[in-house]
Design a protein around this motif. Structure first.
Motif, PDB file in Angstrom:
ATOM      1  N   MET A 104      43.032  29.119  30.792  1.00  0.00           N
ATOM      2  CA  MET A 104      41.866  29.386  29.961  1.00  0.00           C
ATOM      3  C   MET A 104      40.972  30.479  30.530  1.00  0.00           C
ATOM      4  O   MET A 104      40.001  30.879  29.892  1.00  0.00           O
ATOM      5  CB  MET A 104      41.087  28.099  29.736  1.00  0.00           C
ATOM      6  CG  MET A 104      41.911  27.040  29.020  1.00  0.00           C
ATOM      7  SD  MET A 104      40.947  25.674  28.379  1.00  0.00           S
ATOM      8  CE  MET A 104      40.188  26.439  26.961  1.00  0.00           C
ATOM      9  N   ALA A 105      41.299  30.980  31.721  1.00  0.00           N
ATOM     10  CA  ALA A 105      40.549  32.124  32.252  1.00  0.00           C
ATOM     11  C   ALA A 105      40.719  33.347  31.354  1.00  0.00           C
ATOM     12  O   ALA A 105      39.906  34.282  31.411  1.00  0.00           O
ATOM     13  CB  ALA A 105      41.008  32.439  33.668  1.00  0.00           C
ATOM     14  N   ALA A 106      41.767  33.350  30.510  1.00  0.00           N
ATOM     15  CA  ALA A 106      41.980  34.475  29.592  1.00  0.00           C
ATOM     16  C   ALA A 106      40.884  34.568  28.540  1.00  0.00           C
ATOM     17  O   ALA A 106      40.746  35.607  27.879  1.00  0.00           O
ATOM     18  CB  ALA A 106      43.349  34.338  28.909  1.00  0.00           C
ATOM     19  N   THR A 107      40.087  33.508  28.367  1.00  0.00           N
ATOM     20  CA  THR A 107      39.004  33.546  27.387  1.00  0.00           C
ATOM     21  C   THR A 107      37.747  34.198  27.956  1.00  0.00           C
ATOM     22  O   THR A 107      36.739  34.308  27.256  1.00  0.00           O
ATOM     23  CB  THR A 107      38.646  32.121  26.929  1.00  0.00           C
ATOM     24  OG1 THR A 107      38.182  31.353  28.045  1.00  0.00           O
ATOM     25  CG2 THR A 107      39.856  31.443  26.309  1.00  0.00           C
ATOM     26  N   ALA A 108      37.801  34.611  29.232  1.00  0.00           N
ATOM     27  CA  ALA A 108      36.644  35.234  29.876  1.00  0.00           C
ATOM     28  C   ALA A 108      36.801  36.741  29.915  1.00  0.00           C
ATOM     29  O   ALA A 108      37.913  37.284  29.845  1.00  0.00           O
ATOM     30  CB  ALA A 108      36.461  34.691  31.286  1.00  0.00           C
ATOM     31  N   GLN A 109      35.687  37.422  30.041  1.00  0.00           N
ATOM     32  CA  GLN A 109      35.659  38.882  30.090  1.00  0.00           C
ATOM     33  C   GLN A 109      34.998  39.331  31.381  1.00  0.00           C
ATOM     34  O   GLN A 109      34.482  38.530  32.149  1.00  0.00           O
ATOM     35  CB  GLN A 109      34.890  39.426  28.869  1.00  0.00           C
ATOM     36  CG  GLN A 109      35.431  38.947  27.531  1.00  0.00           C
ATOM     37  CD  GLN A 109      34.485  39.264  26.383  1.00  0.00           C
ATOM     38  OE1 GLN A 109      33.301  39.538  26.588  1.00  0.00           O
ATOM     39  NE2 GLN A 109      35.002  39.213  25.163  1.00  0.00           N
ATOM     40  N   GLY A 110      34.999  40.650  31.600  1.00  0.00           N
ATOM     41  CA  GLY A 110      34.364  41.206  32.791  1.00  0.00           C
ATOM     42  C   GLY A 110      35.313  41.259  33.966  1.00  0.00           C
ATOM     43  O   GLY A 110      36.302  40.526  34.026  1.00  0.00           O
ATOM     44  N   SER A 111      35.005  42.131  34.936  1.00  0.00           N
ATOM     45  CA  SER A 111      35.891  42.342  36.078  1.00  0.00           C
ATOM     46  C   SER A 111      36.054  41.097  36.931  1.00  0.00           C
ATOM     47  O   SER A 111      37.096  40.876  37.542  1.00  0.00           O
ATOM     48  CB  SER A 111      35.358  43.489  36.945  1.00  0.00           C
ATOM     49  OG  SER A 111      34.035  43.201  37.393  1.00  0.00           O
ATOM     50  N   ALA A 112      35.024  40.247  36.989  1.00  0.00           N
ATOM     51  CA  ALA A 112      35.099  39.031  37.794  1.00  0.00           C
ATOM     52  C   ALA A 112      35.473  37.812  36.969  1.00  0.00           C
ATOM     53  O   ALA A 112      35.509  36.702  37.480  1.00  0.00           O
ATOM     54  CB  ALA A 112      33.767  38.786  38.500  1.00  0.00           C
ATOM     55  N   GLY A 113      35.738  38.012  35.681  1.00  0.00           N
ATOM     56  CA  GLY A 113      36.129  36.908  34.824  1.00  0.00           C
ATOM     57  C   GLY A 113      35.050  35.868  34.636  1.00  0.00           C
ATOM     58  O   GLY A 113      35.340  34.685  34.481  1.00  0.00           O
ATOM     59  N   ARG A 114      33.778  36.283  34.599  1.00  0.00           N
ATOM     60  CA  ARG A 114      32.671  35.319  34.530  1.00  0.00           C
ATOM     61  C   ARG A 114      31.996  35.266  33.165  1.00  0.00           C
ATOM     62  O   ARG A 114      31.148  34.400  32.934  1.00  0.00           O
ATOM     63  CB  ARG A 114      31.625  35.637  35.600  1.00  0.00           C
ATOM     64  CG  ARG A 114      32.172  35.466  37.022  1.00  0.00           C
ATOM     65  CD  ARG A 114      31.092  35.696  38.062  1.00  0.00           C
ATOM     66  NE  ARG A 114      31.592  35.536  39.411  1.00  0.00           N
ATOM     67  CZ  ARG A 114      31.645  34.401  40.076  1.00  0.00           C
ATOM     68  NH1 ARG A 114      31.237  33.293  39.489  1.00  0.00           N
ATOM     69  NH2 ARG A 114      32.114  34.333  41.308  1.00  0.00           N
ATOM     70  N   GLU A 115      32.330  36.178  32.259  1.00  0.00           N
ATOM     71  CA  GLU A 115      31.664  36.225  30.960  1.00  0.00           C
ATOM     72  C   GLU A 115      32.547  35.528  29.926  1.00  0.00           C
ATOM     73  O   GLU A 115      33.470  36.117  29.366  1.00  0.00           O
ATOM     74  CB  GLU A 115      31.398  37.673  30.563  1.00  0.00           C
ATOM     75  CG  GLU A 115      30.512  38.411  31.547  1.00  0.00           C
ATOM     76  CD  GLU A 115      30.401  39.894  31.226  1.00  0.00           C
ATOM     77  OE1 GLU A 115      30.687  40.282  30.073  1.00  0.00           O
ATOM     78  OE2 GLU A 115      30.038  40.671  32.133  1.00  0.00           O
ATOM     79  N   LEU A 116      32.255  34.286  29.664  1.00  0.00           N
ATOM     80  CA  LEU A 116      33.056  33.512  28.720  1.00  0.00           C
ATOM     81  C   LEU A 116      32.804  33.974  27.290  1.00  0.00           C
ATOM     82  O   LEU A 116      31.655  34.131  26.868  1.00  0.00           O
ATOM     83  CB  LEU A 116      32.723  32.026  28.842  1.00  0.00           C
ATOM     84  CG  LEU A 116      33.381  31.273  29.997  1.00  0.00           C
ATOM     85  CD1 LEU A 116      32.768  29.880  30.129  1.00  0.00           C
ATOM     86  CD2 LEU A 116      34.878  31.168  29.785  1.00  0.00           C
ATOM     87  N   SER A 117      33.879  34.176  26.566  1.00  0.00           N
ATOM     88  CA  SER A 117      33.786  34.552  25.156  1.00  0.00           C
ATOM     89  C   SER A 117      33.764  33.286  24.311  1.00  0.00           C
ATOM     90  O   SER A 117      34.747  32.535  24.281  1.00  0.00           O
ATOM     91  CB  SER A 117      34.979  35.428  24.754  1.00  0.00           C
ATOM     92  OG  SER A 117      35.064  35.533  23.351  1.00  0.00           O
TER      93      SER A 117
END
Length: 379
Positions: A283-296
């Motif tokens: 489910m990390a694929a639902t996040a954005q940003g270089s650090a994967g911290r911006e959840l969509s």
């Protein structure tokens, strides 16, 4: 590599280690850890400390961590105890500088921390008592960990029994809200004003050792928290290695990069909590940003989950609920042990512990100091 996030509740955690290139490790010998060092958080939960055990010998430390090396093992144990006292944590908060993201304690400020140095005999007497408390707290932590593992194992068994359940998008099962609450600002002494509503930042979720959240360090004044999530909601945050979810048990205001999922029932909440835990990396694929911290919110809402019949969800919730209750008993006891630890230390410094003189009882020196060694970590 040890980061600030790996220092929790007075212990080092190495279950999700970050790794660095051996060449970087060799180039940063000053921040290489030795067994018996004391590590201190410099960014975020400033002042939280832990002893370096043999498991972490020759690991390295990031720049969010200070490394303190003492002359004797008992000095390190005493310093670790002193750093864990409420008075010192408050001192560290006052010395820290605030930014829009997190608080930072400089090594220069930490070097000025006054440290009382009791005589060796007195110190050993207190440390023996503290070790008993720590051993009991470690047992409670193991109980909590086992309860969590049992819940995960029972969920995995239920989810893999071969029954073809229909798939449904998360949006059809929960109401999803993105966090917008402003981050609380510390007052003049570094503490948050009371009373207020618990404020949940991504770090509160990502650094939680339990899938159940009962309290947070920061609070928002009443009337400024905006929308408040009811107890029983699922709070979700992400980083590059996966999504983390917790069930909150207090009303909470959520900050940026946190999603709140509000299920229709307690049984739905327990099932979805473990569904998210079991699919963390995916489910990390639902996040954005270089650090994967911006959840969509949109991508998260579209995620499909296999949805079992109500009787399956309710049966699992009863089991998971009993395990959670047992874990909470252990957590409550550990909280009381921490309070007792603080009272014992206060009594020791004021001369009311231990009862009766020891042969080498010369009183406690008002101030002393221990040298910081290797304070620079890896960027």
């Amino acid at each position: 590599m040890i980061r600030a996030a790996d220092i929790q509740d007075g212990r080092l955690r190495g279950d999700e280690p970050r790794r660095i290139d051996p060449r970087v490790h060799e180039a940063n010998r000053r921040s290489r850890l030795e067994t018996g060092d004391v590590v201190v958080v410099l960014v975020g939960r400033v002042g939280e400390a832990a002893l370096v055990e043999a498991e972490f010998h020759h690991w390295n430390a990031s720049r969010t961590v200070a490394v303190i090396r003492t002359r004797e093992p008992d000095e390190a144990a005493w310093l670790n105890l002193w750093l864990g006292s409420p008075a010192v944590r408050a001192w560290c908060e006052r010395q820290a500088t605030a930014s829009t993201l997190q608080r930072t304690l400089s090594v220069t400020a930490l070097r000025k921390l006054p440290v009382p140095i009791p005589p060796a005999g007195l110190r050993a007497h207190l440390l023996r008592a503290m070790r008993l408390l720590e051993e009991k707290a470690a047992t409670n932590a193991r109980i909590t960990e086992c309860a969590m593992q049992l819940s995960d194992a029972h969920f995995a068994r239920e989810a893999s029994d071969g029954t073809p359940w229909p798939e449904r998008p998360l949006a059809s099962l929960v109401h999803i809200t993105a966090g917008t609450a402003p981050r609380p600002r510390p007052d003049h002494d570094g503490a948050m004003s009371e009373p207020g509503t618990a404020f949940v930042a991504p770090a509160d979720i990502l650094q939680s050792t339990s899938p159940h959240l009962y309290a947070t360090e920061r609070r928002l004044p009443r009337g400024k928290e905006g929308r408040v999530c009811a107890p029983g909601s699922l709070l979700v945050a992400s980083r590059e290695d996966g999504v983390r979810a917790v069930m909150n048990h207090v009303p909470a205001a959520i900050g940026r990069n946190v999603l709140a999922l509000e299920p229709e029932s307690v049984s739905d909440a327990h099932w979805l909590l473990h569904e998210l835990r079991s699919r963390s990396a995916e489910m990390a694929a639902t996040a954005q940003g270089s650090a994967g911290r911006e959840l969509s919110r949109k991508a998260f809402a579209a995620t499909a989950v296999s949805w079992p019949p109500q009787e399956v969800r309710e049966q699992f919730a009863r089991l998971a609920g009993r395990l959670r209750e047992r874990a909470r008993i252990a957590e409550n006891e550990s909280e009381r042990l921490r309070e007792l630890r603080g009272r014992l230390l206060d009594g020791f410094l004021s001369g009311t512990f231990p009862k009766g003189p020891l042969p080498d009882d010369q009183g406690v020196q008002p101030e002393g100091g221990l040298a910081l060694s290797g304070p620079q970590g890896i960027s």
